[in-house]
Each structure stands twice: as C-alpha cells, then as structure tokens.
Design a protein around this motif. Sequence first.
Motif, short mmCIF file in Angstrom:
data_model
loop_
_atom_site.label_atom_id
_atom_site.label_comp_id
_atom_site.label_asym_id
_atom_site.label_seq_id
_atom_site.Cartn_x
_atom_site.Cartn_y
_atom_site.Cartn_z
N ASN A 159 5.72 5.34 -4.40
CA ASN A 159 6.59 5.10 -5.55
C ASN A 159 5.84 4.92 -6.85
O ASN A 159 6.26 5.41 -7.88
CB ASN A 159 7.44 3.85 -5.32
CG ASN A 159 8.46 4.07 -4.24
OD1 ASN A 159 8.45 5.09 -3.58
ND2 ASN A 159 9.33 3.11 -4.05
N ARG A 160 4.74 4.16 -6.77
CA ARG A 160 3.96 4.00 -8.00
C ARG A 160 3.09 5.23 -8.19
O ARG A 160 2.28 5.30 -9.10
CB ARG A 160 3.14 2.72 -7.94
CG ARG A 160 4.04 1.50 -7.86
CD ARG A 160 3.33 0.17 -7.74
NE ARG A 160 4.30 -0.80 -7.24
CZ ARG A 160 4.33 -1.26 -6.01
NH1 ARG A 160 3.40 -0.89 -5.15
NH2 ARG A 160 5.26 -2.10 -5.62
N GLU A 161 3.24 6.18 -7.29
CA GLU A 161 2.58 7.50 -7.37
C GLU A 161 1.09 7.39 -7.58
O GLU A 161 0.51 8.05 -8.42
CB GLU A 161 3.24 8.33 -8.48
CG GLU A 161 4.70 8.59 -8.18
CD GLU A 161 5.36 9.52 -9.17
OE1 GLU A 161 4.93 9.54 -10.32
OE2 GLU A 161 6.31 10.21 -8.77
N GLY A 196 -4.76 4.23 -5.95
CA GLY A 196 -4.43 2.80 -6.00
C GLY A 196 -4.18 2.25 -4.61
O GLY A 196 -4.66 1.17 -4.24
N ALA A 197 -3.43 3.00 -3.80
CA ALA A 197 -3.15 2.58 -2.43
C ALA A 197 -4.44 2.46 -1.64
O ALA A 197 -4.65 1.50 -0.89
CB ALA A 197 -2.21 3.58 -1.77
N ALA A 198 -5.33 3.44 -1.82
CA ALA A 198 -6.61 3.41 -1.11
C ALA A 198 -7.43 2.21 -1.56
O ALA A 198 -8.11 1.57 -0.76
CB ALA A 198 -7.37 4.71 -1.35
N ILE A 205 0.85 -1.19 0.00
CA ILE A 205 0.00 0.00 0.00
C ILE A 205 0.88 1.24 0.00
O ILE A 205 0.67 2.19 -0.75
CB ILE A 205 -0.93 -0.01 1.23
CG1 ILE A 205 -1.97 -1.13 1.09
CG2 ILE A 205 -1.62 1.34 1.40
CD1 ILE A 205 -2.78 -1.38 2.34
N PHE A 206 1.92 1.21 0.82
CA PHE A 206 2.83 2.35 0.90
C PHE A 206 3.59 2.58 -0.39
O PHE A 206 3.71 3.71 -0.85
CB PHE A 206 3.83 2.16 2.06
CG PHE A 206 3.29 2.69 3.32
CD1 PHE A 206 2.38 1.96 4.05
CD2 PHE A 206 3.65 3.94 3.77
CE1 PHE A 206 1.84 2.46 5.21
CE2 PHE A 206 3.12 4.45 4.93
CZ PHE A 206 2.21 3.71 5.65
#
Lengths: 341, 554
Positions: free
Chosen positions: B237-239, B243-245, B231-232
């Motif tokens: 990094n994948r900006e 997506g993380a959410a 998630i981090f």
Amino acid sequence: MTFKTLRGMALATCGVIAASTAAFAQGEVNVYSYREQKLIQPMFDAFTKDTGIKVNVVSASSGLEQRIKTEGANSPADVLLTVDVARLQEAVNADITQPIMSAALDGIIPAQYRDPNGAWYGIAMRARVIYASKERVKQDSISYEELADPKWKGKICIRSGQHMYNNALFAAYVAHYGEAEAEKWLTGLKANLAQKPSGGDRETARDIAAGKCDIGIGNTYYWALMNDKEADKKAWADATKVVLPTFKKTGGTHVNLSGVVLTKSAPNKANAMKLIEWLAGEHAQHIYADMNYEYPLRKGIKINPTIASYGEINPDKLPIAKIAEHKKAASTLVDKVGFDN
Amino acid sequence: MPHFFARPMRLLAMAFAVAVAAFAIAPVASLIRIALQGDAEIWPHLMAYVLPAALADTLMLLAGVAILTVIAGAGSAFAVTAYRFPGRDTLVWLLPLPLAFPTYIVAYIYVDILDSFGPVQGAARWIFGWRSAADYWFPNVRSIGGAILVFSFVLYPYVYLAARAMFQTQGAAFTEAARILGASHLRRARDITLPLARPAIAAGLALALLETLNDIGASEYLGIRTLTLSIFTTWLNRESLPGAAQITCVMLTLIAGLVALERYGRGARQFSSSDHKSAERVALHGAYGWLTAALCFLPVLLGFVLPLVFLAREVVARGLLIGFDPDLIRHALNTVALAAIATAAALVLGFGLVTLWRVTQSRFIGAGAFVGSLGYAMPGTVLALGLLSPLVAMDEAINAITQFAGRNSGLLIVGSGAALVFAYVARFLAIPIGFAQAGFSRISIEFDDMARVVGARPRQVTRAIHMPLMRQALWGAALLMFVDCLKELPATLLLRPLNVETLSTYIYQFATRGNFEEGSLAALIIVLVGILPVIRMVRHADAALYPQGEPMPV
C-alpha cells in the motif's frame, strides 16, 4: 521414513515437475491470477470447451508482479488476472505488460474501464457499498461523505483501512476532494467506528446482524453470495440491506475492476489474446454476472437479479486510473489518522 | 582445534559449510539488496505513524504468547513426566497435537465459535433471554487478547516437546539426592528440575515466538497490526518494497541480537550428564490426580479437540465428503511429497553442518549454522521474494549450459516444485540445526576424544557414537520440519508452479474469500497427516534409552 517411501515421493515430485513443464506445449495459455483458482476454474473450463486451449493457472494473494518481473524473459506467464485497479497499474509500473491491441475489445469495454495505452483492460466490475441494518436504518440513500457525520457515532463497522478494497475507496475520495479534505473525512469516519477494524466484509454483515453496529462497508458480491449461496450466512444477509452510496459531488458509486494484463514475455501470445477476448465475450460475461456476482462490462448482458435488486447503479465517472494514482496517499492517510488502531 | 581431518577433508568440510550457508543466506542477501535500493524518505512516516503501534502490538502479542505457552507447555510437560495420574499415558501424545493446525485456521474457527452468532453467545442469549449483542458485553475474539489465546493454543507444543525431552532425560541423581535430603517435590521442581530445563524451554519458546512473529493470516484477521503486517502494507500500500525490506532487516537484526544474547548467556552453563536414568513418577491420588488431568487436558481441548470437532462438523454439514473434490487427493500427494523431500534435504544439510562444526570446532562453521537459521525469522512471503532472484539466476545458468545442446530449458527450478523445496529448506533449516546442536550438546565431547584415542576414524566416530545417540534429535527435527512444511502457506502461495496446489493453498483460496469452512476437509487432511508423525515421535521418545536433547532453534 523408509527408502521406498522416499523413492515414491521423489517420483511424485518428478510428476509435479513434468506436469508443470508441459505448460510450454502448444495449445495452452498460462495464467497468473490474483483471483482464487476455485473461483475462476469454471470460467477456464468453459474457455477450454469453447476453444480447445488448455489453461494452466497459479493463484496468489500478492507478489505476482515481482514474480513475473524476476522470472524475466523465460517467465511462463501469459496473462495476469487481478481484482484491483491499483494492481493493474502496479503491473504497468513493474514494466511487465505489453499493449493489448484489439479493436474487438475496444468495441466492447468502455474507454473508462481500460488503460488509454491498452496496457490493461477491465473485464468485470464491483462496487463498494453500504450494508445497513434493516431494522435500525431507515435511510435508503447514503452518501460516502455522510459516513463522517457524527450521527453515525459508534455505529459503523469496517475491515482494515489498509485492505485494498478500502484503499481504493479512500483513494477515490482523495481523487475527488484532495488529501486535506480526505484526512478530515477519514478522521470523522474513524470516530464513528463501533470497533477496531478487523475481519472481512462478511464479518461486517455479521456484526450488523448481531447488533454491534448499524451500517458497514462491503463489496456488492459478498452480500449476494451470503444471500443466495451460503445457507449458514443467510441470516446475516436477511438482517441487512444493501444501499448503493454515492459521492455527493458526482452522484456516482465507487467501483473497482477485475482486470487483465498481457505480459511482456508471453510465450503463448496468440492464445493469451484469445483468452482475453473470450473473457469479454458473452459466455464469460454471463459467468461473471451469475457465478461471481459482478457487474458485466459488456453491454447487453443481464446483471444478476440479486445484484440488480440493490437498485440501478451509476458508476462514479472518476477515471479508474486516478484511483491507482492516489493509492499511496490513501494508505498514508490511514496511517496518519490511526484508522486501524 | 583438534586435527580430526586431514587437510583436504577439512577443505571439503569448509566447502560444505559455505555451500549450506550460501544457500541459507541467499534470501537474506537479496533482501539486503532490495533494502539498499533506497526509499529512506518513507522512514519518518513509518516512525511517526506505523512502527510505534506495530511494535507495541507485536511486543504485547509476543509477551502474552510467551507467558501462556510456557505455562501450558512446560507445565503439562512437567506434569506428565513427574507424576502419574488418570489419563496421563494418553495425554503424553495428545498434548503435542495442536501443532498440526495452521494457526490462521484456528483463528477463523474461534471467531466462528465465539462471535455473536456462534454457539457460545447463542447459548448465553438463550439462557439469559438477551435479544441482540448490544444487550450484553462479551469479550471480542478479534482483539489482542483473543490473538494471544489463539496463538498460544496452537504453539504451546513447541515448548511442551522441548521441555518434556529435557525433563525426561534429566539425570535423576540430582532430584533423588534432594529427595533423600528431605526436599518436597514442589521444591525439587522449583530448585532443580525447572532451572535445568530453562535452556530447553527457552529454545521451544523461541520457535513459538518466531512463528507468532511470522504470522500474517491470523493477525490480519484478528485485527492485530504486527510488524509483519506492517511489512506487507509498506510493500503493497505504501508502495515501497525497499521500505518493507528495510523493516524486515531491522526486525532480523533485532532477532539475531536476541538469539546471540541468549547463546552468550547460556554459553557458560553447558550441562551434559552421563546419567540418563529418569526419576520415578510420583503417583497423584484422588482429587489432585483428577485436577492435574483436567488442567493438562485443557490445552488439548482448546488447541486440538474443539477445532477438530468444528472442522469435522463443517465437513459433514457441507457434504464435503459426499461431494468429494477429486483434486484433493492430488493436492494431498503433492503436499506430502514436497514436505518429505524438503525435510530429508534439510536434515542432511542441518545435521551435516552441525556434525562438521562438532568435529572441527570451527567458529567459521558455527557462524554458518547461525546464518543458516535466520530464515525461520523471516516472514514467508519476504523469504519467497528474496529467493526468487537467486533461483532464477540458477535457472539462467542451467539455461546457458543447455543452450549448448540447442535447447532452452526455461525455468527449470522456478517453474517446478523444486523452488518450493528450496524455500522450505531455507525457511525451516533452523529446526534441524537447532535439534542437532541440542543433541550434540548432550553427548560429551570426551566420547569423541576417547574413540579417536583408540584409533577410530572421524567417519567411524560419527557412525558408531553420534548416529545412535542422535536418533532422537533426528526424529524430533524431522517431525517438526515435516509438519511445518505441510502447513507452510506464504512461500508456497508465491512460488508454486502452474496447476500445483498444496493442501494449505487449497484452504487459503476459500479463506481469502471469507469462506474458509469450504476448505474444512483439506484442513482436516493436513491435521490427520500431521498427527501421525507426532504420535510416532512421542512413542519413540518414550521407548528410547538415550536422551533427546533440548531443541535449540539457533
């Protein structure tokens, strides 16, 4: 828990709140920092001594751009200090910066190390270099490209490929050679690793000293700190030497920046400008060089002897902003080649 | 639904439930809002290269931690409850102590102890005459196996505390009947004690596993790519913050599903006994006694004594006491004050909500309690990011009001420690809710009915029946919540106001530079502040006449 202790705690919290709202008073500047508070405090103490302006700090390891953005117009933040060029760009993308207009700064910081529009300025510089076993590595020069050479098979240690320091190095590689070449290179580098990436740059030195690998990748200041300041880790520095690697293509060494941003909503803008200019001044640049072991960006400031002992550095001429541009591509490649697996 | 409340009271109760749930749901809601901002194009990449490995690592880590924490936690809890053996009385309160350690600190410590330059390998090299690490094989702590051990050493007390509370209060009638019928004590343990304790063990385990899932510091350092770490990296990094959410939402859905499943499975088997007499402890003599003592001491040694000795040694070796950093006192006071206020607030909210649920038996309030517990499953930084917008919105509302008085109040909540209190409550509300549910599940609803029949008002029922019987649960929740707040790092790091450090963030600034030993004194203070309530709670539990129920996290 008795009522008395609860009441005591409530009072203490009011104290916390009062202390933090005082930040709006005159003669202060509020800094959100990606640099650890303990590390930069001596700098701020010196600034307060020189100017009489009090510095309030909060430091974190991620999310400060989002915090400033969400806090919006009422954000107390004046200045954001970061340690990675991609983060400077991130602040620009999040639309939380305002141009730093300073002819004085333009005269001090070389154009390569600041944003063309003045959105951010580099303050000091570090390089991502090779730690090599004194005993087992005879070479005194190594290229980044060479790290994928099978002659190093099973001999390289490195921290996670997703860590921002590696990410920036890999992004620089992408910027030089394009994604396809960078993927080949990363695949080769991965194949040469002695172990799964983990730990930090100090652990890399430790693993070389222990004989688990022959070379590793680390930042310039970690080795110097272990050598000069950390008695319990001196043995790791003693067993290793630092080699300044270069890109074959340009002959330059990959560098990254400690930098600074002026926030859009800065409530203490004048003081913030004073702080930013002071950070590029002689006093601060000496502190950057000798306490933090970074390369000062101001001309005429002596590089710390331990750092200078690595040899003369020729910073890669690649525009720093290019690195930020390829950050995502580098991260994606790390996933793709299973670098951290 | 029994009509315990007159209509206006019921409305008030509902309003309270809605308020608590709204509070707890705020971070989830902003998470969903961020997730909906799109960026679906990142998923093919995540599915191909990131999530399979992350899921595999996470599941392996969770499985390992589950097995070890149950063996160490439930095993030791059973031993100290059922048997008498040398050192048993001391072990009772020593066993929960590892809880006071932040997991990532223990990870750093074990890497130092077991890595090439640590005392263990140093001794091995000296004994066998090896020259370098290349001459021999030694298991790497920075591996999934090492991570499982580290997490288990620190987190088994969750299982221990839950299981012990259950073993202690299990009606002795069943085991005594079995004994009279000639069942051996092993057989009694297998057929009666352990099955009855299953829900408690599951609840303690759930807390331990969610803490494992949430962690970022230890797994990153040990090179384990968990879902939380993904998630981090997706965010940074994948900006892609959306997506993380989105990954977080998927993770939360899975957890909520599992928890619901566990609840459903448990639903049919409510057990509340009116007999709370504990069974006699059986004496273990000779070698058996010493062996049991040694086995029970092992988790204490690994999870508490060794790390403590390590920290104490660093404090002395680095002269941290002589060169005492005066700021530490201020940081310690901040930490304790924030933790205490958040604990008090969470206890009121959590126990209040569950009490309402109990007296109204409303499904709606039950759902509120369920949602209120989700914060525990969220990675702390994500929760903090999610809380930022609602808190700023509140600040802006306050601002709008104060502007009438011609004054801009700025960021009253986000700019002060209040944001941290909100974050701690949102993050750990599952603890008081779980303890309250467990506590109530051990008080037969018939008590309430009888009291009502003889004319007691709802408030009197709560005061005369629930409060005294719930004291244990309250203490248990207060302890865990307080200690978790002391150790909380990710949300504190992102939300604390200018110039405020807690002990946890103080240590972190050294750790993040790869020099955590400089923060040893602060770590030691966290541990010392943390163990006082642990000891107090354990003593309390031992002296109590009335049972503490199994803590149910959600």
